[in-house]
Design a protein around this motif. Sequence first.
Motif, mmCIF file in Angstrom:
data_model
loop_
_atom_site.group_PDB
_atom_site.id
_atom_site.type_symbol
_atom_site.label_atom_id
_atom_site.label_comp_id
_atom_site.label_asym_id
_atom_site.label_seq_id
_atom_site.Cartn_x
_atom_site.Cartn_y
_atom_site.Cartn_z
ATOM 1 N N ILE A 54 0.668 5.016 9.693
ATOM 2 C CA ILE A 54 0.282 3.629 9.454
ATOM 3 C C ILE A 54 1.469 2.769 8.554
ATOM 4 C CG2 ILE A 54 -1.026 0.858 9.002
ATOM 5 C CD1 ILE A 54 -3.056 3.319 9.940
ATOM 6 N N GLU A 55 1.981 4.164 7.515
ATOM 7 C CA GLU A 55 2.771 2.852 6.330
ATOM 8 C C GLU A 55 3.941 3.493 6.048
ATOM 9 O OE1 GLU A 55 1.351 0.668 3.882
ATOM 10 O OE2 GLU A 55 -0.519 1.155 4.451
ATOM 11 N N LEU A 56 3.670 4.984 7.364
ATOM 12 C CA LEU A 56 5.513 5.340 6.813
ATOM 13 C C LEU A 56 6.184 4.092 6.947
ATOM 14 C CD1 LEU A 56 6.751 7.798 6.730
ATOM 15 C CD2 LEU A 56 7.601 8.619 9.540
ATOM 16 N N ALA A 57 6.736 3.832 7.916
ATOM 17 C CA ALA A 57 8.102 2.463 8.465
ATOM 18 C C ALA A 57 7.706 1.778 6.399
ATOM 19 C CB ALA A 57 8.013 1.571 9.316
ATOM 20 N N THR A 58 6.850 1.553 5.998
ATOM 21 C CA THR A 58 7.007 0.478 5.132
ATOM 22 C C THR A 58 6.637 1.307 3.467
ATOM 23 O OG1 THR A 58 4.812 -0.466 5.141
ATOM 24 C CG2 THR A 58 6.669 -1.442 5.718
ATOM 25 N N LEU A 59 6.552 2.414 3.399
ATOM 26 C CA LEU A 59 5.946 3.020 2.867
ATOM 27 C C LEU A 59 7.231 3.263 1.286
ATOM 28 C CD1 LEU A 59 4.151 5.209 1.578
ATOM 29 C CD2 LEU A 59 5.358 6.947 2.600
ATOM 30 N N THR A 60 6.905 3.094 -0.004
ATOM 31 C CA THR A 60 8.090 2.907 -1.738
ATOM 32 C C THR A 60 7.356 3.515 -2.150
ATOM 33 O OG1 THR A 60 7.236 1.284 -2.134
ATOM 34 C CG2 THR A 60 8.404 0.535 -0.661
ATOM 35 N N VAL A 61 8.256 4.246 -2.831
ATOM 36 C CA VAL A 61 7.577 5.549 -4.282
ATOM 37 C C VAL A 61 6.351 5.068 -4.760
ATOM 38 C CG1 VAL A 61 8.702 6.940 -5.932
ATOM 39 C CG2 VAL A 61 9.768 6.066 -3.987
ATOM 40 N N ASP A 62 6.428 3.506 -4.661
ATOM 41 C CA ASP A 62 5.732 3.222 -5.947
ATOM 42 C C ASP A 62 4.274 2.601 -5.802
ATOM 43 O OD1 ASP A 62 7.096 0.494 -5.441
ATOM 44 O OD2 ASP A 62 7.461 -0.226 -6.660
ATOM 45 N N SER A 63 4.624 2.664 -4.227
ATOM 46 C CA SER A 63 3.401 1.982 -4.012
ATOM 47 C C SER A 63 1.642 2.853 -3.963
ATOM 48 C CB SER A 63 3.297 1.652 -1.853
ATOM 49 O OG SER A 63 3.309 2.979 -1.753
ATOM 50 N N TRP A 64 0.141 1.881 -3.463
ATOM 51 C CA TRP A 64 -0.788 3.037 -4.347
ATOM 52 C C TRP A 64 -0.707 3.573 -2.936
ATOM 53 C CZ3 TRP A 64 -4.438 4.486 -6.718
ATOM 54 C CH2 TRP A 64 -5.697 4.669 -6.016
ATOM 55 N N THR A 65 -0.541 4.072 -1.823
ATOM 56 C CA THR A 65 -0.107 4.392 -0.422
ATOM 57 C C THR A 65 -0.030 5.672 -1.146
ATOM 58 O OG1 THR A 65 -0.162 3.247 0.417
ATOM 59 C CG2 THR A 65 0.002 5.063 1.945
ATOM 60 N N VAL A 66 1.019 6.202 -1.772
ATOM 61 C CA VAL A 66 1.920 7.317 -2.264
ATOM 62 C C VAL A 66 0.444 7.975 -2.911
ATOM 63 C CG1 VAL A 66 3.743 8.547 -3.568
ATOM 64 C CG2 VAL A 66 4.352 6.254 -1.966
ATOM 65 N N ILE A 67 0.053 7.973 -3.860
ATOM 66 C CA ILE A 67 -1.282 8.269 -4.686
ATOM 67 C C ILE A 67 -1.988 8.973 -3.645
ATOM 68 C CG2 ILE A 67 -2.684 8.088 -6.155
ATOM 69 C CD1 ILE A 67 -0.857 6.068 -7.795
#
Length: 690
Positions: free
Chosen positions: A542-555
């Motif tokens: 779901i998130e790979l296309a919009t994933l950024t280093v500073d996003s909560w999803t990375v955590i």
Amino acid sequence: FRFNQHSPKQPSVSDDSHFSVLGLMSDSDTVSATSTEVDTIQSNGDNGLRQSKSIRKAFKGYKTTTFLSLVGEVVFCQVMWAYKSAAETEVTVLAGSVRDSWHVARDYWLIFALCLVARLIILFSWKFSLFKCCDSHYGAFWMLFSSIQWVFYLWGYYLLQEEMTGITWTPHALVVPNVSQVSQDLEMRDCLNDMGTLGCVNRMNRQLVCQELFNDTVCSGYVDVRTENDWEKCCVRNMYSLERSRKYLAGLPMTCTTAFTIIQWFCVLALKWVYDYNPMLAGTVGDFINGATIDILDATIFSTYLLHEKVLYPKYGIQYTDPKGMAAEENDTLYFYLLWTWIIAMSSAVLSPVIFTLCRSVDADTPSAVRTYQHAVRELMESTRMLHHDQSHHLVDEAMKLQLEQYISESGGKKAAHPVTVLPEAGTEEGLSLMDGSLAQAHMQMQVLLNARSGVARRGHGSSYKVKYSDRQEPREEIVDITRLVPDVSEPSRTCGPGCFSGWCHGTKSQHDRFEARAQVLDSLRSLFFLELPFLAWRVYIELATLTVDSWTVIVIAKNVVWGLHDLLVILSCNNPMATIFGTTPLKMMDLWIKGSAMSSVWVGPSGVFRIAADMVAASSQQNLKDVQKALQMHLAWLLVEREMLEARGHHHHRGGDPKEEAAAFDADMQAFETAMNRVKEQLAGLDQK
């Protein structure tokens, strides 16, 4: 299911009850003894004495958390009812079928009432011991009906949100200006925005290009466009999107989305209270449940994907990819796959502590038949905070004893290999007195002056060990007394040394609470395959296309990776932190990292006592006096463990010879250990004076 229940009339001091579920068996498992008030009531029936437990006493200290949890449930139910009422008044704004067709708002109150009644029945049954079950059985059902409804509450919110979602659309004419110059292109765009297609054509008298001709099967309408020779019908498509009620809830200065953001975090807190403060077990039921909260928190965060556009758009027949918003075929497969992934993960995380409590089969008022090191340390911390001097000293002694027993359990038995340095028979006293500098200098002096040899020792008879040397000199093997052995702490950290790959799939290594150790293995299976791996896959998708280093999803993705690896290590090692690979202990390392330790690496040898050395680097790199002290302390601890194992064998093993001769030999072996230990103590005392 198989279990033996003891009558609540006569609480057993040592409960040997067993309970087996999927191979999980409790062997005299226990909780700390409590001071739960018991009122004895005389009865003339066949049951004799009957115990009536005090509800007031049981809930002392837990009244606030229980009350707040009930208030939170009432608020949640009311918020959902208010949201349904508010959304149904906006049917003109929220186009489509916007109604609570599943009666979710009503079912909130029904589920709340059923769980509340179930808790009252359980409380009444526990008070009068109606079913003659253990306190943990009553406590498990209390936890069940205090937690399972939260799964429905969360799922009901997303179901109601989806039910009350409307569809809006904006017409989009598929025409573009037919210009060749940049300036004209900009002018035409402004014209289209201000006056519309036909008005702009008439005023500017310039041609437009039709992107797509009208087709009554896919187009929502058409617009006439002037070409060089004639008029063309260009397709007009509706660009769809989803809309939800933004109306404030009755009596609250916030929308339903804002209210749910607050309530979902309270849900995690309420579940933690349920697991940590069980009134029927006088508090917590074990360290096992501490890992349940983080999985519940992760599942609560993951549930927000049920309202993600990438999941809902296909369900409503809206195209998510570019051009986003166009009509497409309806496909609800993705939505239901995600929904069942979350339901299974959340339900299993909530039920895991319940099943664990149910299988323990213990009573709150039964003294502990088996104590663990964790029990002693937990009580020691509490006693220290309360400044109980005598009790703290007693608990320190108990913790030391229990930790020693755990080391013995992890030592690997008689066949365990111990990397050692063997001192020659002559000059031992001089060799051992050379510890006046760093350990590396002392080791070098022992090697040069005393010709000490390295090898691997295995227990033999009494205080003798069979040593296989690794220096390829003669003799290759030798029987050596304990007074000549020094544990080689550098050997376990070698990549391919003895025991560099051991302890995997050999069963749990808990001396005191094997049930909890086994339960953690099964819970790791649940966590890995029902939560960590599925959540990781969904988040990447779901998130790979919009994933950024500073996003909560990375955590949260990092959480799934780290805990997934930890669960895998627990499964493969059967929850044995001593399992080694290439001289390292990955499970022990993961535990330290997760707990926030600053250590970058640890290692553990084949003997359980090497856990003591997990906080220091290899002996070959130690360069100061403090490192020498640590090495000597580890040597002393190793001797303590070996002596305890010899004493256990001496008490329980007889070879059928003369008892007096065997007793004399045993005393001589014990004296050899005392001699070696006194020698190390003298060296430590000498270093303390420097």
